[in-house]
Motif scaffolding. Structure first.
Motif, PDB file in Angstrom:
ATOM      1  N   UNK A 227      38.286  52.377  47.696  1.00 25.74           N
ATOM      2  CA  UNK A 227      38.479  51.010  47.237  1.00 25.74           C
ATOM      3  C   UNK A 227      39.872  50.559  47.674  1.00 25.74           C
ATOM      4  N   UNK A 228      39.923  49.533  48.519  1.00 27.42           N
ATOM      5  CA  UNK A 228      41.195  48.937  48.916  1.00 27.42           C
ATOM      6  C   UNK A 228      41.526  47.871  47.879  1.00 27.42           C
ATOM      7  N   UNK A 229      42.502  48.152  47.028  1.00 24.02           N
ATOM      8  CA  UNK A 229      42.905  47.228  45.980  1.00 24.02           C
ATOM      9  C   UNK A 229      44.022  46.348  46.556  1.00 24.02           C
ATOM     10  N   UNK A 230      43.711  45.086  46.805  1.00 21.14           N
ATOM     11  CA  UNK A 230      44.680  44.168  47.423  1.00 21.14           C
ATOM     12  C   UNK A 230      45.447  43.480  46.298  1.00 21.14           C
ATOM     13  N   UNK A 231      46.707  43.871  46.126  1.00 21.30           N
ATOM     14  CA  UNK A 231      47.490  43.469  44.957  1.00 21.30           C
ATOM     15  C   UNK A 231      48.096  42.071  45.129  1.00 21.30           C
ATOM     16  N   UNK A 232      48.670  41.583  44.020  1.00 19.62           N
ATOM     17  CA  UNK A 232      49.415  40.320  43.977  1.00 19.62           C
ATOM     18  C   UNK A 232      48.574  39.147  44.475  1.00 19.62           C
ATOM     19  N   UNK A 233      47.331  39.110  44.002  1.00 14.02           N
ATOM     20  CA  UNK A 233      46.377  38.080  44.425  1.00 14.02           C
ATOM     21  C   UNK A 233      46.922  36.676  44.181  1.00 14.02           C
ATOM     22  N   UNK A 234      47.679  36.500  43.095  1.00 17.41           N
ATOM     23  CA  UNK A 234      48.214  35.173  42.796  1.00 17.41           C
ATOM     24  C   UNK A 234      49.085  34.630  43.928  1.00 17.41           C
ATOM     25  N   UNK A 235      49.680  35.512  44.747  1.00 15.54           N
ATOM     26  CA  UNK A 235      50.591  35.071  45.799  1.00 15.54           C
ATOM     27  C   UNK A 235      49.871  34.696  47.095  1.00 15.54           C
ATOM     28  N   UNK A 236      48.612  35.120  47.257  1.00 14.97           N
ATOM     29  CA  UNK A 236      47.906  34.843  48.518  1.00 14.97           C
ATOM     30  C   UNK A 236      46.503  34.266  48.315  1.00 14.97           C
ATOM     31  N   UNK A 237      46.163  33.896  47.077  1.00 13.23           N
ATOM     32  CA  UNK A 237      44.797  33.464  46.807  1.00 13.23           C
ATOM     33  C   UNK A 237      44.417  32.176  47.537  1.00 13.23           C
ATOM     34  N   UNK A 238      45.400  31.376  47.942  1.00 10.04           N
ATOM     35  CA  UNK A 238      45.069  30.148  48.669  1.00 10.04           C
ATOM     36  C   UNK A 238      44.542  30.421  50.074  1.00 10.04           C
ATOM     37  N   UNK A 239      44.671  31.660  50.552  1.00  7.85           N
ATOM     38  CA  UNK A 239      44.075  32.027  51.838  1.00  7.85           C
ATOM     39  C   UNK A 239      42.561  32.146  51.728  1.00  7.85           C
ATOM     40  N   UNK A 240      42.046  32.344  50.503  1.00  9.78           N
ATOM     41  CA  UNK A 240      40.599  32.358  50.243  1.00  9.78           C
ATOM     42  C   UNK A 240      40.365  31.445  49.040  1.00  9.78           C
ATOM     43  N   UNK A 241      40.418  30.137  49.219  1.00  8.81           N
ATOM     44  CA  UNK A 241      40.396  29.209  48.077  1.00  8.81           C
ATOM     45  C   UNK A 241      39.111  29.226  47.266  1.00  8.81           C
ATOM     46  N   UNK A 242      38.001  29.699  47.846  1.00  8.85           N
ATOM     47  CA  UNK A 242      36.727  29.680  47.111  1.00  8.85           C
ATOM     48  C   UNK A 242      36.452  30.987  46.381  1.00  8.85           C
ATOM     49  N   UNK A 243      37.457  31.868  46.299  1.00  9.17           N
ATOM     50  CA  UNK A 243      37.292  33.125  45.589  1.00  9.17           C
ATOM     51  C   UNK A 243      37.631  32.911  44.117  1.00  9.17           C
ATOM     52  N   UNK A 244      36.656  33.117  43.242  1.00  4.27           N
ATOM     53  CA  UNK A 244      36.837  32.829  41.825  1.00  4.27           C
ATOM     54  C   UNK A 244      37.570  33.954  41.111  1.00  4.27           C
ATOM     55  N   UNK A 245      38.282  33.591  40.035  1.00  3.90           N
ATOM     56  CA  UNK A 245      38.983  34.593  39.224  1.00  3.90           C
ATOM     57  C   UNK A 245      38.193  34.950  37.965  1.00  3.90           C
ATOM     58  N   UNK A 246      37.001  34.373  37.787  1.00  6.06           N
ATOM     59  CA  UNK A 246      36.181  34.710  36.619  1.00  6.06           C
ATOM     60  C   UNK A 246      35.777  36.181  36.657  1.00  6.06           C
ATOM     61  N   UNK A 247      35.759  36.824  35.489  1.00 10.00           N
ATOM     62  CA  UNK A 247      35.415  38.241  35.454  1.00 10.00           C
ATOM     63  C   UNK A 247      33.961  38.429  35.893  1.00 10.00           C
ATOM     64  N   UNK A 248      33.678  39.438  36.711  1.00  3.46           N
ATOM     65  CA  UNK A 248      32.317  39.637  37.237  1.00  3.46           C
ATOM     66  C   UNK A 248      31.442  40.450  36.287  1.00  3.46           C
ATOM     67  N   UNK A 249      31.171  39.881  35.110  1.00  6.85           N
ATOM     68  CA  UNK A 249      30.326  40.552  34.123  1.00  6.85           C
ATOM     69  C   UNK A 249      28.996  39.814  34.014  1.00  6.85           C
ATOM     70  N   UNK A 250      27.986  40.559  33.651  1.00  7.43           N
ATOM     71  CA  UNK A 250      26.651  39.987  33.478  1.00  7.43           C
ATOM     72  C   UNK A 250      26.075  40.484  32.155  1.00  7.43           C
ATOM     73  N   UNK A 251      25.476  39.587  31.396  1.00  9.96           N
ATOM     74  CA  UNK A 251      24.930  39.948  30.087  1.00  9.96           C
ATOM     75  C   UNK A 251      23.635  40.732  30.239  1.00  9.96           C
ATOM     76  N   UNK A 252      23.507  41.782  29.441  1.00  6.65           N
ATOM     77  CA  UNK A 252      22.280  42.578  29.431  1.00  6.65           C
ATOM     78  C   UNK A 252      21.239  41.874  28.567  1.00  6.65           C
ATOM     79  N   UNK A 253      20.010  41.852  29.024  1.00  2.27           N
ATOM     80  CA  UNK A 253      18.927  41.189  28.304  1.00  2.27           C
ATOM     81  C   UNK A 253      18.745  41.806  26.927  1.00  2.27           C
ATOM     82  N   UNK A 254      18.626  40.940  25.907  1.00  2.00           N
ATOM     83  CA  UNK A 254      18.421  41.356  24.516  1.00  2.00           C
ATOM     84  C   UNK A 254      19.554  42.250  23.996  1.00  2.00           C
TER      85      UNK A 254
END
Length: 356
Positions: A227-254
């Motif tokens: 896993x390449x962990x690319x740090x300090x995202x806040x400093x370069x996030x405008x290079x990928x403006x459509x990349x969301x910061x929302x947590x990638x979680x999904x609710x389990x049914x029931x």
């Protein structure tokens, strides 16, 4: 004697290794990651995360307290870098020779009452062993018989390599005019030489050691994820403006529990990978030639740029301003793969049933 925590004799261990160049942000990443995992795992995944050994984790406790439990939230805080010696290592006598071993951070992971596998605690519980190395440990000759500090790499189920874009001049030029992070400022040639390390050489040295310690051929792909962990995202996030910061979680049914949305992780990985292939092709080439499974994860341990301390001239961050994002995702990804049912992962590619 080398002291070993009693729970390690009772619960199956799960080894992960964290590596990167000097000043790549490992201390900030570790502190924010463990702090977020202590909250995220119980709240969303029904998994209790506790210190297996408070002595081994004491350095992390200091980091967490400085950033997240600081009695003076307005003060500028700067964490100490990972050292090549000191309280992060244990020295023991083997025969007549003193040998220094790195001390891992140890966490016990157990299903809580609301977890689907709460009745199989003995089977699914794990001790997560996190190994962290100073960047200097990957210099030629640093790993030797009296100081085998990186041999855990061959045993790790997942390798996390921290890549710091602010240390790369191509990233700094790409971010010119769109980032207010002082670490992204264009530096003169002398400062660049003094304050930057070729990060691809650190990765290549680590790859060579994994091959040597694990007995892999030079033309053989490692079967565990990198896993390449690319740090300090806040400093370069405008290079990928459509990349969301929302947590990638999904609710389990029931259920009130979550699983990791692997499709969103993979989508982010593709976008970040494309950016790195354009700006740092030699790093991606080295990684692709080593691991069968390669993932790129953007993270920010602080959520904002540091400030220049007017007294010392160094960089610091005010605890009240710290808002990490995605910092827990790399370990959640690894746990979804190797924890044996503690953390679930969901992908449409394997949509035969709702995952648990």
């Amino acid at each position: 004697h080398l002291e070993i925590s009693r729970p390690l004799f009772q619960i199956a261990p799960l080894f992960f290794s964290i590596l990167g160049a000097p000043a790549s942000g490992k201390s900030y990443f570790l502190a924010s990651m463990t702090w977020k995992l202590r909250q995220t795992l119980p709240q969303y995944f029904g998994v209790a995360m506790n210190d297996t050994d408070t002595t081994s984790n004491s350095r992390l406790h200091d980091y967490e307290e400085q950033q997240f439990m600081n009695p003076n939230p307005e003060a500028l805080v700067a964490l100490a870098k990972t050292e090549v010696q000191g309280d992060m290592y244990d020295t023991v006598l083997i025969g007549q020779q003193s040998v220094s071993f790195p001390r891992p951070f140890l966490f016990t992971l157990q299903p809580m009452s609301k977890h689907v596998n709460q009745g199989q605690t003995k089977k699914v519980s794990r001790i997560m062993c996190l190994y962290d190395n100073a960047g200097e440990s990957f210099l030629p000759g640093a790993d030797k018989a009296t100081s085998p500090v990186t041999r855990h790499l061959a045993l790790s189920r997942c390798l996390f390599f921290l890549f710091d874009p602010t240390q790369d001049p191509r990233f700094r030029y790409a971010c010119k005019g769109i980032s207010d992070d002082p670490q992204m400022q264009i530096r003169n040639e002398r400062l660049s030489r003094e304050n930057s390390t070729r990060q691809d050489t650190i990765l290549i040295e680590a790859i060579q050691r994994v091959r040597r310690f694990a007995g892999l051929r030079d033309d053989e792909l490692h079967q565990r994820p990198l896993v390449i962990v690319v740090t300090k995202w806040d400093s370069w996030q405008k290079l990928i403006p459509d990349l969301t910061t929302d947590v990638p979680f999904r609710t389990v049914k029931n259920s009130d529990l979550k699983v990791l949305d692997l499709d969103r992780v993979y989508a982010a990985s593709r976008k970040v990978g494309e950016l790195l292939r354009r700006l740092t092709p030699e790093l991606v080439s080295a990684a692709e030639g080593f691991a069968r499974e390669l993932i790129f994860v953007p993270v920010s341990a602080t959520g904002r740029a540091p400030e220049v301390d007017p007294v010392t001239g160094g960089l610091g961050i005010r605890p009240k301003d710290i808002q990490p994002f995605w910092v827990e995702v790399p370990v959640l990804y690894a746990l979804s793969r190797f924890s044996g049912g503690l953390v679930g992962g969901y992908s449409k590619a394997s949509e035969s049933k709702e995952p648990v």
